[in-house]
Design a protein around this motif. Sequence first.
Motif, mmCIF file in Angstrom:
data_model
loop_
_atom_site.group_PDB
_atom_site.id
_atom_site.type_symbol
_atom_site.label_atom_id
_atom_site.label_comp_id
_atom_site.label_asym_id
_atom_site.label_seq_id
_atom_site.Cartn_x
_atom_site.Cartn_y
_atom_site.Cartn_z
ATOM 1 N N SER A 14 0.825 -1.210 0.000
ATOM 2 C CA SER A 14 0.000 0.000 0.000
ATOM 3 C C SER A 14 0.860 1.261 0.000
ATOM 4 C CB SER A 14 -0.953 0.000 1.201
ATOM 5 O OG SER A 14 -0.250 0.003 2.426
ATOM 6 N N ASP A 15 2.032 1.221 0.625
ATOM 7 C CA ASP A 15 2.949 2.362 0.592
ATOM 8 C C ASP A 15 3.466 2.587 -0.830
ATOM 9 O OD1 ASP A 15 3.343 2.977 3.598
ATOM 10 O OD2 ASP A 15 3.751 0.830 3.477
ATOM 11 N N LYS A 71 0.694 4.003 -2.999
ATOM 12 C CA LYS A 71 0.403 5.401 -2.651
ATOM 13 C C LYS A 71 1.451 6.349 -3.223
ATOM 14 C CE LYS A 71 1.328 6.867 1.549
ATOM 15 N NZ LYS A 71 2.254 8.029 1.378
ATOM 16 N N ARG A 73 -4.150 4.533 2.637
ATOM 17 C CA ARG A 73 -3.109 4.680 1.626
ATOM 18 C C ARG A 73 -3.604 4.247 0.253
ATOM 19 N NH1 ARG A 73 -0.040 2.944 6.198
ATOM 20 N NH2 ARG A 73 -0.215 0.742 5.621
ATOM 21 N N GLN A 133 -5.726 6.861 -1.335
ATOM 22 C CA GLN A 133 -4.877 7.904 -1.894
ATOM 23 C C GLN A 133 -4.271 7.458 -3.214
ATOM 24 O OE1 GLN A 133 -2.258 8.325 1.484
ATOM 25 N NE2 GLN A 133 -3.387 10.072 2.314
ATOM 26 N N ALA A 134 -3.886 6.186 -3.292
ATOM 27 C CA ALA A 134 -3.324 5.659 -4.537
ATOM 28 C C ALA A 134 -4.351 5.702 -5.655
ATOM 29 C CB ALA A 134 -2.835 4.229 -4.327
#
Length: 328
Positions: free
Chosen positions: A122-123, A126, A249, A252-253
């Motif tokens: 997920s990081d 994002k 996240r 946001q992505a």
Amino acid sequence: MDAYGGGAHIAPELPRARGPFSEGVLARLRGAGGLPRPGDARAADPYGEDLHLALYACYELHYRGFAGVDPDLEWDPDLLAVRKGAEDSFLTALRRDATGTGSLEDVLAGLLVEPVHGQGVSDFLKDHGELRHVREYAVQRSLYHLKEADPHAWVLPRLGGRAKAGMAAIEYDEFGAGRAERVHARLFADLMADLGLETAYGHYVDEGHAEMLALVNLMSLFGLHRRLRGALVGHFAAVEITSSPASRRLAQAMRRVGAGSAAEFFYVEHVEADAVHEQVVRREVVAGLLADEPELAADVAFGVTATGFLEERLGERLLAGWRGRPAR
């Protein structure tokens, strides 16, 4: 018509085999014989494609089944014996490899701690993800999200009191709180439509990585066996406790790559819902289960650690592909 498959009566096609073990299981489902022996599972990688496709196919008989497959095979004794061989191999490997330290409370507390500079899927999505990465991620997760909450429902008859009430409350939300258009599986199908992907249930099984199949199989393994009810609760706790920050996240992505309003909404919905679910699962489901059956604490912890272990394997597989390096 249901957005994720046309209704529960619409069954997916049988997938393609990925080795001799899955070929034998699929041959039996096609009515062509050739079922492997239960002990043959020991020759397959316990985390590999061959075993997990076979196990997925066996489990799917308890959900929507497959087009053209005899429904009576759901309880075929020979097929169940082969399934048990695969389950034993998978479970033995997990108990060996998915180990945790400390008490159950320590294991649960660890789920609430995130690294300052996250390096997970997920990081990546994002901060660096492109539309192609988001689409690949959705294809993989569709094997889970298009049956979201279904495997967890198996545990309800095995719980009582606070644990049952808390679990049922969360499941009610997962199933749309009485509104078909808000069923979380339906919301994920809407996400897939935004991304230009096929929304039919089970459509992407042939694209599913072994690591993704193993995660889906974990839910069915824990859910279908009453003796593993504690592990199912642990798995459920791990999913709900970690979902909200990861969903933030991912929302946001989706926004950053312009995936569409439905794609973004799926994760926005989980940010809010799972923040509440996290409290219910800790205070009512887990605490309620252990108040009734304190001897299940180790099983709950195992469910948490097994889930984290398999999620990490999936993350490594996806990130290795996206970053252009071989997975471990």
